[in-house]
Write an enzyme that holds these catalytic residues in place. Structure first.
Site, PDB file in Angstrom:
ATOM      1  N   ASP A 127       0.843  -1.202   0.000  1.00 47.32           N
ATOM      2  CA  ASP A 127       0.000   0.000   0.000  1.00 47.32           C
ATOM      3  C   ASP A 127       0.878   1.252   0.000  1.00 47.32           C
ATOM      4  O   ASP A 127       1.572   1.526   0.975  1.00 47.32           O
ATOM      5  CB  ASP A 127      -0.899   0.003   1.246  1.00 47.32           C
ATOM      6  CG  ASP A 127      -1.855   1.180   1.244  1.00 47.32           C
ATOM      7  OD1 ASP A 127      -2.968   1.035   0.722  1.00 47.32           O
ATOM      8  OD2 ASP A 127      -1.486   2.269   1.754  1.00 47.32           O
ATOM      9  N   TYR A 165       3.207   9.796  -0.525  1.00 47.76           N
ATOM     10  CA  TYR A 165       4.332   9.240   0.242  1.00 47.76           C
ATOM     11  C   TYR A 165       5.672   9.426  -0.482  1.00 47.76           C
ATOM     12  O   TYR A 165       6.730   9.188   0.099  1.00 47.76           O
ATOM     13  CB  TYR A 165       4.140   7.737   0.540  1.00 47.76           C
ATOM     14  CG  TYR A 165       2.844   7.351   1.204  1.00 47.76           C
ATOM     15  CD1 TYR A 165       2.022   8.291   1.829  1.00 47.76           C
ATOM     16  CD2 TYR A 165       2.404   6.035   1.219  1.00 47.76           C
ATOM     17  CE1 TYR A 165       0.817   7.925   2.419  1.00 47.76           C
ATOM     18  CE2 TYR A 165       1.213   5.661   1.815  1.00 47.76           C
ATOM     19  CZ  TYR A 165       0.418   6.618   2.407  1.00 47.76           C
ATOM     20  OH  TYR A 165      -0.769   6.246   2.983  1.00 47.76           O
ATOM     21  N   LYS A 221      -2.641   5.920  -4.403  1.00 51.41           N
ATOM     22  CA  LYS A 221      -3.728   6.870  -4.102  1.00 51.41           C
ATOM     23  C   LYS A 221      -3.465   8.209  -4.778  1.00 51.41           C
ATOM     24  O   LYS A 221      -2.303   8.629  -4.916  1.00 51.41           O
ATOM     25  CB  LYS A 221      -3.830   7.096  -2.586  1.00 51.41           C
ATOM     26  CG  LYS A 221      -3.750   5.828  -1.766  1.00 51.41           C
ATOM     27  CD  LYS A 221      -3.957   6.034  -0.289  1.00 51.41           C
ATOM     28  CE  LYS A 221      -3.628   4.761   0.487  1.00 51.41           C
ATOM     29  NZ  LYS A 221      -2.210   4.631   0.898  1.00 51.41           N
ATOM     30  N   HIS A 275      -7.433   9.736  -1.991  1.00 51.22           N
ATOM     31  CA  HIS A 275      -6.780   9.656  -0.672  1.00 51.22           C
ATOM     32  C   HIS A 275      -7.630  10.302   0.438  1.00 51.22           C
ATOM     33  O   HIS A 275      -7.752   9.766   1.533  1.00 51.22           O
ATOM     34  CB  HIS A 275      -5.398  10.329  -0.760  1.00 51.22           C
ATOM     35  CG  HIS A 275      -4.390   9.814   0.211  1.00 51.22           C
ATOM     36  ND1 HIS A 275      -3.052   9.723  -0.087  1.00 51.22           N
ATOM     37  CD2 HIS A 275      -4.512   9.371   1.483  1.00 51.22           C
ATOM     38  CE1 HIS A 275      -2.403   9.246   0.962  1.00 51.22           C
ATOM     39  NE2 HIS A 275      -3.268   9.025   1.934  1.00 51.22           N
TER      40      HIS A 275
HETATM   41  N1  LIG Z   1      -5.178   6.476   3.745  1.00 56.90           N
HETATM   42  C1  LIG Z   1      -4.592   7.174   4.680  1.00 56.90           C
HETATM   43  O1  LIG Z   1      -4.923   8.355   4.896  1.00 56.90           O
HETATM   44  C2  LIG Z   1      -3.520   6.543   5.503  1.00 56.90           C
HETATM   45  C3  LIG Z   1      -3.030   7.198   6.644  1.00 56.90           C
HETATM   46  C4  LIG Z   1      -2.046   6.563   7.394  1.00 56.90           C
HETATM   47  C5  LIG Z   1      -1.575   5.314   7.007  1.00 56.90           C
HETATM   48  N2  LIG Z   1      -2.046   4.726   5.865  1.00 56.90           N
HETATM   49  C6  LIG Z   1      -1.554   3.375   5.411  1.00 56.90           C
HETATM   50  O2  LIG Z   1      -1.568   2.476   6.506  1.00 56.90           O
HETATM   51  C7  LIG Z   1      -0.252   1.941   6.688  1.00 56.90           C
HETATM   52  C8  LIG Z   1       0.003   1.615   8.138  1.00 56.90           C
HETATM   53  O3  LIG Z   1      -0.201   2.754   8.967  1.00 56.90           O
HETATM   54  P1  LIG Z   1       0.977   3.578   9.661  1.00 56.90           P
HETATM   55  O4  LIG Z   1       2.218   3.374   8.890  1.00 56.90           O
HETATM   56  O5  LIG Z   1       0.498   4.958   9.861  1.00 56.90           O
HETATM   57  O6  LIG Z   1       1.084   2.954  11.117  1.00 56.90           O
HETATM   58  P2  LIG Z   1       1.154   1.512  11.780  1.00 56.90           P
HETATM   59  O7  LIG Z   1       1.361   0.448  10.761  1.00 56.90           O
HETATM   60  O8  LIG Z   1      -0.006   1.401  12.718  1.00 56.90           O
HETATM   61  O9  LIG Z   1       2.466   1.646  12.696  1.00 56.90           O
HETATM   62  C9  LIG Z   1       3.747   1.846  12.153  1.00 56.90           C
HETATM   63  C10 LIG Z   1       4.700   2.181  13.318  1.00 56.90           C
HETATM   64  O10 LIG Z   1       4.711   1.128  14.271  1.00 56.90           O
HETATM   65  C11 LIG Z   1       6.030   0.581  14.389  1.00 56.90           C
HETATM   66  N3  LIG Z   1       5.863  -0.886  14.392  1.00 56.90           N
HETATM   67  C12 LIG Z   1       5.483  -1.653  13.340  1.00 56.90           C
HETATM   68  N4  LIG Z   1       5.409  -2.948  13.729  1.00 56.90           N
HETATM   69  C13 LIG Z   1       5.754  -2.982  15.029  1.00 56.90           C
HETATM   70  C14 LIG Z   1       5.868  -4.039  15.956  1.00 56.90           C
HETATM   71  N5  LIG Z   1       5.627  -5.310  15.624  1.00 56.90           N
HETATM   72  N6  LIG Z   1       6.229  -3.743  17.237  1.00 56.90           N
HETATM   73  C15 LIG Z   1       6.478  -2.460  17.601  1.00 56.90           C
HETATM   74  N7  LIG Z   1       6.375  -1.406  16.748  1.00 56.90           N
HETATM   75  C16 LIG Z   1       6.031  -1.674  15.471  1.00 56.90           C
HETATM   76  C17 LIG Z   1       6.803   1.058  13.181  1.00 56.90           C
HETATM   77  O11 LIG Z   1       8.154   1.270  13.531  1.00 56.90           O
HETATM   78  P3  LIG Z   1       9.431   0.839  12.630  1.00 56.90           P
HETATM   79  O12 LIG Z   1       9.112   1.167  11.186  1.00 56.90           O
HETATM   80  O13 LIG Z   1      10.526   1.684  13.187  1.00 56.90           O
HETATM   81  O14 LIG Z   1       9.654  -0.626  12.840  1.00 56.90           O
HETATM   82  C18 LIG Z   1       6.125   2.402  12.882  1.00 56.90           C
HETATM   83  O15 LIG Z   1       6.651   3.411  13.715  1.00 56.90           O
HETATM   84  C19 LIG Z   1       0.647   3.066   6.129  1.00 56.90           C
HETATM   85  O16 LIG Z   1       1.970   2.635   5.914  1.00 56.90           O
HETATM   86  C20 LIG Z   1      -0.114   3.437   4.893  1.00 56.90           C
HETATM   87  O17 LIG Z   1       0.098   2.475   3.877  1.00 56.90           O
HETATM   88  C21 LIG Z   1      -3.016   5.317   5.127  1.00 56.90           C
END
Ligand SMILES: NC(=O)c1ccc[n+]([C@@H]2O[C@H](COP(=O)([O-])OP(=O)(O)OC[C@H]3O[C@@H](n4cnc5c(N)ncnc54)[C@H](OP(=O)(O)O)[C@@H]3O)[C@@H](O)[C@H]2O)c1
Length: 282
Positions: A46, A51, A76, A109
Site C-alpha cells: 500500500d 508518500y 492513491k 486519498h
Molecule cells: N489512507 C490514509 O490516509 C492513511 C493514513 C495513514 C496510514 N495509511 C496506510 O496504513 C499503513 C500503516 O499505517 P501507519 O504506517 O500509519 O502505522 P502503523 O502500521 O499502525 O504503525 C507503524 C509504526 O509502528 C512501528 N511498528 C510496526 N510494527 C511494530 C511491531 N511489531 N512492534 C512495535 N512497533 C512496530 C513502526 O516502527 P518501525 O518502522 O521503526 O519498525 C512504525 O513506527 C501506512 O503505511 C499506509 O500504507 C493510510
C-alpha cells in the site's frame, strides 16, 4: 505457515487481507523495505503519491524477482490533483513511477470537503474511467465518512471496492464500518497499531501474555478476525516478520470484545478528522 487469506471485493477481484504499508518510509529506503517484505511473504503493498516513494515500491518489486501479477499494488491520488485533468495526469505519473501499466487498486486519498467546491464526485468519475480502461483493476476511496459514501452512491455508478479509514483499538470507527459492510465496501484499516500507540495498553498486553504473542500481533489479529484488510508499516526486519505471523493463533470472542471496548471514539484518532482535513501538500 498458514497462507494470508484473500478478501473478495464487490467486483470479484481478490485482495490479500494482510499487506505492507509504506507511509513514512524514506524514498531511498523503500525498495529495500519492500524487497524484505516480499521475501517474508507479503504480496500486497500500500503506497500513495503523497508518500513520494512509489518509485521505490516499483524498484523493490522488480528486484524481488516476483512477477508483477503476483503482487497486489495500491496507490492513491494526491490531494492536489482532484480536478479531472490533473487526476488523469497524476494517475499516468503513478503508473510511470511504479513502472507498471496497471495498479490493482487506486484510491481517492481524502475527500477534502473544503476544496474543489466540495466536489469529489467528478474526481470519482475520473477514477471510473481508469477502471473501465483496465488501468486500475479496482477503485476505491480513503477517509470517506458515511455522508461522503452516500453522496457517491446517489451521484455515480460504481460502488467503491474499498474505503481505507483509520481503525485500531482506540478508534474502532463502527459507524463507517457498518455502512461499508451493508454496501459491500471492504474496509481497509490504516494505522492498525496506531503507529505503536496501542502497544502498551494493559488489556492488549494481558491477552498477549496469555496467548504468547506480541501486543502488535494481538492487535493485528483482532483486525483480521473482524474481517478488515490491514498493511502495517515497519522498516525493522524483525517486525516485518513478526507482523506477518498472525495465522497460527486465534483470539476468543471475549478477547475481541475486550479490545473493541478500548474505543475512545474521536479522541482515539492519531490522524486528522476527514470532515476537517483539507490539506494540499506544496
Ligand atoms: N489512507 C490514509 O490516509 C492513511 C493514513 C495513514 C496510514 N495509511 C496506510 O496504513 C499503513 C500503516 O499505517 P501507519 O504506517 O500509519 O502505522 P502503523 O502500521 O499502525 O504503525 C507503524 C509504526 O509502528 C512501528 N511498528 C510496526 N510494527 C511494530 C511491531 N511489531 N512492534 C512495535 N512497533 C512496530 C513502526 O516502527 P518501525 O518502522 O521503526 O519498525 C512504525 O513506527 C501506512 O503505511 C499506509 O500504507 C493510510
Amino acid at each position: 505457515m498458514a497462507a494470508v487469506p484473500d478478501i473478495s471485493l464487490n467486483n470479484g477481484q481478490n485482495i490479500p487481507q494482510l499487506g505492507f504499508g509504506v507511509f513514512q518510509i524514506d524514498p531511498a529506503e523503500t525498495a529495500a523495505a519492500v524487497q524484505q517484505a516480499l521475501k517474508v511473504g507479503y504480496r500486497h503493498i500500500d503506497t500513495a503519491e503523497m508518500y513520494q516513494n512509489e518509485a521505490g515500491v516499483g524498484e523493490g518489486l522488480r528486484a524481488s524477482g516476483l512477477d508483477r501479477s503476483e503482487v497486489f499494488l495500491t496507490s492513491k491520488l494526491n490531494n492536489g490533483y482532484h480536478a479531472p485533468d490533473d487526476a488523469r495526469r497524476a494517475f499516468d505519473e503513478t503508473l510511470d513511477a511504479l513502472g507498471t501499466d496497471y495498479v490493482d487498486l487506486f484510491l481517492i486519498h481524502w475527500p477534502l470537503p473544503g476544496r474543489y467546491d466540495g466536489d469529489f464526485v467528478s474526481t470519482w468519475q475520473t477514477l471510473e474511467e481508469f477502471y473501465r480502461e483496465g488501468r486500475a483493476r479496482s477503485i476505491g476511496v480513503s477517509n470517506f465518512q458515511v455522508h461522503h459514501l452516500r453522496r457517491l452512491a446517489s451521484e455515480s455508478t460504481i460502488v467503491p471496492a474499498v474505503n481505507q479509514i483509520e481503525v485500531h483499538p482506540y478508534i474502532t470507527n463502527e459507524e463507517v464500518r457498518a455502512y461499508c459492510s451493508e454496501h459491500r465496501i471492504a474496509v481497509e484499516a490504516w494505522s492498525p497499531i496506531a503507529q505503536g500507540g496501542v502497544l502498551e495498553d494493559p488489556t492488549i498486553l494481558t491477552i498477549a501474555n496469555r496467548v504468547g504473542k506480541s501486543a502488535a500481533q494481538v492487535t493485528l489479529r483482532w483486525h483480521i478476525q473482524r474481517g478488515d484488510i490491514i498493511f502495517p508499516k515497519s522498516t525493522t526486519p524483525a517486525r516485518i516478520e513478526e507482523n506477518f505471523e498472525l495465522f497460527d493463533f486465534e483470539l476468543t470472542d471475549a478477547d475481541l470484545s475486550a479490545i473493541s471496548a478500548l474505543d475512545k471514539g474521536e479522541q482515539g484518532r492519531t490522524g486528522p478528522n476527514p470532515d476537517q482535513f483539507n490539506f494540499i501538500p506544496s
